[in-house]
Scaffold this motif. Structure first.
Motif, short mmCIF file in Angstrom:
data_model
loop_
_atom_site.label_atom_id
_atom_site.label_comp_id
_atom_site.label_asym_id
_atom_site.label_seq_id
_atom_site.Cartn_x
_atom_site.Cartn_y
_atom_site.Cartn_z
N ARG A 42 27.96 55.26 33.98
CA ARG A 42 28.31 53.99 35.00
C ARG A 42 28.28 52.63 34.02
NH1 ARG A 42 25.67 53.54 41.02
NH2 ARG A 42 27.07 51.62 41.63
N GLU A 43 29.18 51.89 33.82
CA GLU A 43 29.19 50.80 33.32
C GLU A 43 28.70 49.37 34.15
OE1 GLU A 43 30.03 49.28 30.30
OE2 GLU A 43 29.70 51.42 29.43
N THR A 44 29.19 49.44 35.40
CA THR A 44 28.79 48.34 36.16
C THR A 44 28.09 48.83 37.54
OG1 THR A 44 30.77 48.22 37.54
CG2 THR A 44 30.69 46.91 35.47
N SER A 45 27.16 47.95 38.12
CA SER A 45 26.50 48.35 39.19
C SER A 45 26.33 47.22 40.37
CB SER A 45 25.15 49.07 39.01
OG SER A 45 24.33 48.00 38.12
N ILE A 296 37.91 57.13 28.74
CA ILE A 296 38.50 56.44 29.89
C ILE A 296 37.61 55.68 30.90
CG2 ILE A 296 40.12 56.79 31.80
CD1 ILE A 296 41.27 59.21 30.48
N PHE A 297 38.07 54.40 31.06
CA PHE A 297 37.34 53.59 32.08
C PHE A 297 37.93 53.64 33.37
CE2 PHE A 297 36.01 52.50 27.94
CZ PHE A 297 34.52 52.12 27.99
N PHE A 298 37.43 53.55 34.34
CA PHE A 298 38.06 53.71 35.72
C PHE A 298 37.15 53.02 36.83
CE2 PHE A 298 36.02 57.92 34.73
CZ PHE A 298 35.37 57.93 35.96
N ASN A 305 30.72 52.15 46.82
CA ASN A 305 30.88 50.97 46.37
C ASN A 305 31.87 51.10 45.09
OD1 ASN A 305 30.35 47.69 46.69
ND2 ASN A 305 30.04 48.09 44.46
N TYR A 306 32.98 50.19 44.81
CA TYR A 306 33.97 50.44 43.77
C TYR A 306 33.18 49.71 42.53
CZ TYR A 306 37.60 52.65 46.38
OH TYR A 306 38.17 53.38 47.11
N ASN A 307 32.67 50.60 41.54
CA ASN A 307 32.27 50.21 40.38
C ASN A 307 32.87 50.65 39.05
OD1 ASN A 307 29.37 50.13 42.13
ND2 ASN A 307 29.99 48.39 41.41
N ILE A 308 32.71 50.17 37.72
CA ILE A 308 33.61 50.60 36.77
C ILE A 308 32.33 51.87 36.07
CG2 ILE A 308 34.50 50.30 34.57
CD1 ILE A 308 35.71 48.79 36.95
#
Length: 317
Positions: A42-45, A296-298, A305-308
C-alpha cells in the motif's frame, strides 16, 4: 421555495436510518491478488480518494489525484436532497515513503514531462478546464493554451518531441487531440478517452472507446492513423498502460464477474495476447501505471477508500 440545510450530524443520523435495514457488502482490507503478482504494497493511506497514479521517469516519485468528497443534505419543500461537493488536488510523494506533498489545488490528471523537468495537468479552476504545466513542485502555472480547446481539457501526456496528447469534450463526445507546448498546431486525432503513450514509440497511443454497449481498449499509430482493437467481450475493458519497454499492457476489466461493476487489473502482451489476471475478489481497481522492475501502481477501494497500491507482476522475459 424554502430550503433548510441540515447539519452534518443530523445528516449522518438520516443516512444511518436509511441503510439500517440493508446489508452492506464487506470490502476486504487489501486487494486480492492472483499467483501472477507478488509484493503487494500500500503506497497511500490518506482519507481522500486517490487515483490516477503516474510514476516519474526516474522511477522515484508518484503523482496522483486526491479527491475530497463531502455531502450536505438540504430539505426543499419537504423533499430531502443530497448535494455532493468535490475538491481536487494533485499530490506528489516519494515511492516507499509515508510523507505526501500536496502540489496544486483545483487540478487533476497529472503526469510528468518526459525529461523530468516538470509536470503537466488539467487545471479545473477556470470556467472550462485547461492544460497547464509547472515545475516538479507545482510552482509556476504556465498555460499551455490560452483557453480551453473544448469543454473539458483533461488527461494530458507529452511526447519526447514535445507534442501534448490530451482529451476534450466536443458536442458531448470525448475526443483525443494534440497540440504543441505553446498551444499551437492543434488537431483532433480520434474519438476516445484515457490516452497513454508507448514509451518506446511515442507515435503509438493506447486509449478507451465504446464499442456497442461496452468499453474496449484500442491502440493507434497517430502518424498513420492505423487503429487496432485489443480487447473484446461483453464486459468493460479500459484504462490501458504500456510497460516501460513497450512490450506489455496493463488494463482493468470487470470480466471476472460481468454482472458486477468492480474491475480488476490484467496484463497482456502489446499485441493483445497472453492475458493474465493480477488482482481479484471484491475490491475495485483502476488506473494502472507501470513503474520500474515490472511494478504496477493502481488505485483500489480496499478498506472502503480508494488509495494507491502497487504489486510486482510475474511476466515472462
Amino acid at each position: 421555495m424554502k430550503s433548510i440545510t441540515i447539519s452534518s450530524a443530523t445528516a449522518l443520523v438520516i443516512i444511518l436510518f436509511i441503510f439500517s435495514n440493508k446489508i452492506v457488502a464487506q470490502i476486504p482490507t487489501a486487494p486480492g491478488t492472483t499467483g501472477n503478482a507478488e509484493n503487494l504494497t500500500r503506497e497511500t493511506s490518506d482519507p481522500t480518494q486517490e487515483f490516477y497514479a503516474r510514476v516519474s521517469p526516474d522511477g522515484k516519485f508518484l503523482l496522483y489525484n486526491a479527491l475530497e468528497i463531502s455531502y450536505s443534505l438540504t430539505l426543499t419543500n419537504g423533499k430531502l436532497e443530497q448535494k455532493t461537493n468535490k475538491k481536487y488536488r494533485i499530490v506528489k510523494k516519494e515511492i516507499g515513503k509515508p510523507i505526501t506533498n500536496p502540489l496544486v489545488s483545483n487540478a487533476a490528471y497529472p503526469t510528468w514531462l518526459p525529461d523530468n523537468s516538470g509536470i503537466i495537468f488539467s487545471y479545473i479552476k477556470p470556467e472550462k478546464s485547461v492544460i497547464v504545466r509547472s515545475d516538479n513542485n507545482g510552482v509556476g502555472l504556465n498555460y499551455v493554451s490560452a483557453g480551453a480547446m473544448g469543454e473539458d481539457d483533461a488527461e494530458p501526456a507529452v511526447t519526447r518531441d514535445s507534442k501534448v496528447i490530451f482529451t476534450t469534450l466536443m458536442s458531448n463526445t470525448r475526443m483525443i487531440c494534440s497540440m504543441d507546448l505553446k498551444g499551437g498546431n492543434y488537431s483532433v486525432i480520434t474519438e476516445g478517452s484515457h490516452p497513454s503513450l508507448n514509451p518506446n514509440d511515442n507515435n503509438k497511443i493506447i486509449y478507451n472507446i465504446k464499442v456497442g454497449k461496452f468499453v474496449q481498449v484500442f491502440t493507434m499509430d497517430i502518424k498513420t492513423g492505423e487503429k487496432t482493437q485489443l480487447t473484446t467481450g461483453e464486459y468493460n475493458n479500459r484504462d490501458g498502460s504500456f510497460s516501460r519497454d513497450g512490450k506489455y499492457i496493463a488494463f482493468v476489466s470487470n470480466r471476472e464477474n460481468p454482472k458486477k461493476e468492480n474491475k480488476h487489473i490484467y496484463v497482456m502482451k502489446a499485441n493483445g495476447t497472453d492475458l493474465i489476471q493480477i488482482t481479484q475478489g471484491e475490491t475495485d481497481e483502476s488506473d494502472p501505471a507501470w513503474g520500474t522492475d515490472t511494478n504496477i501502481f493502481f488505485s483500489s477501494n480496499a478498506e472502503k477508500n480508494y488509495n494507491i497500491w502497487k504489486a510486482k507482476v510475474k511476466i515472462g522475459k
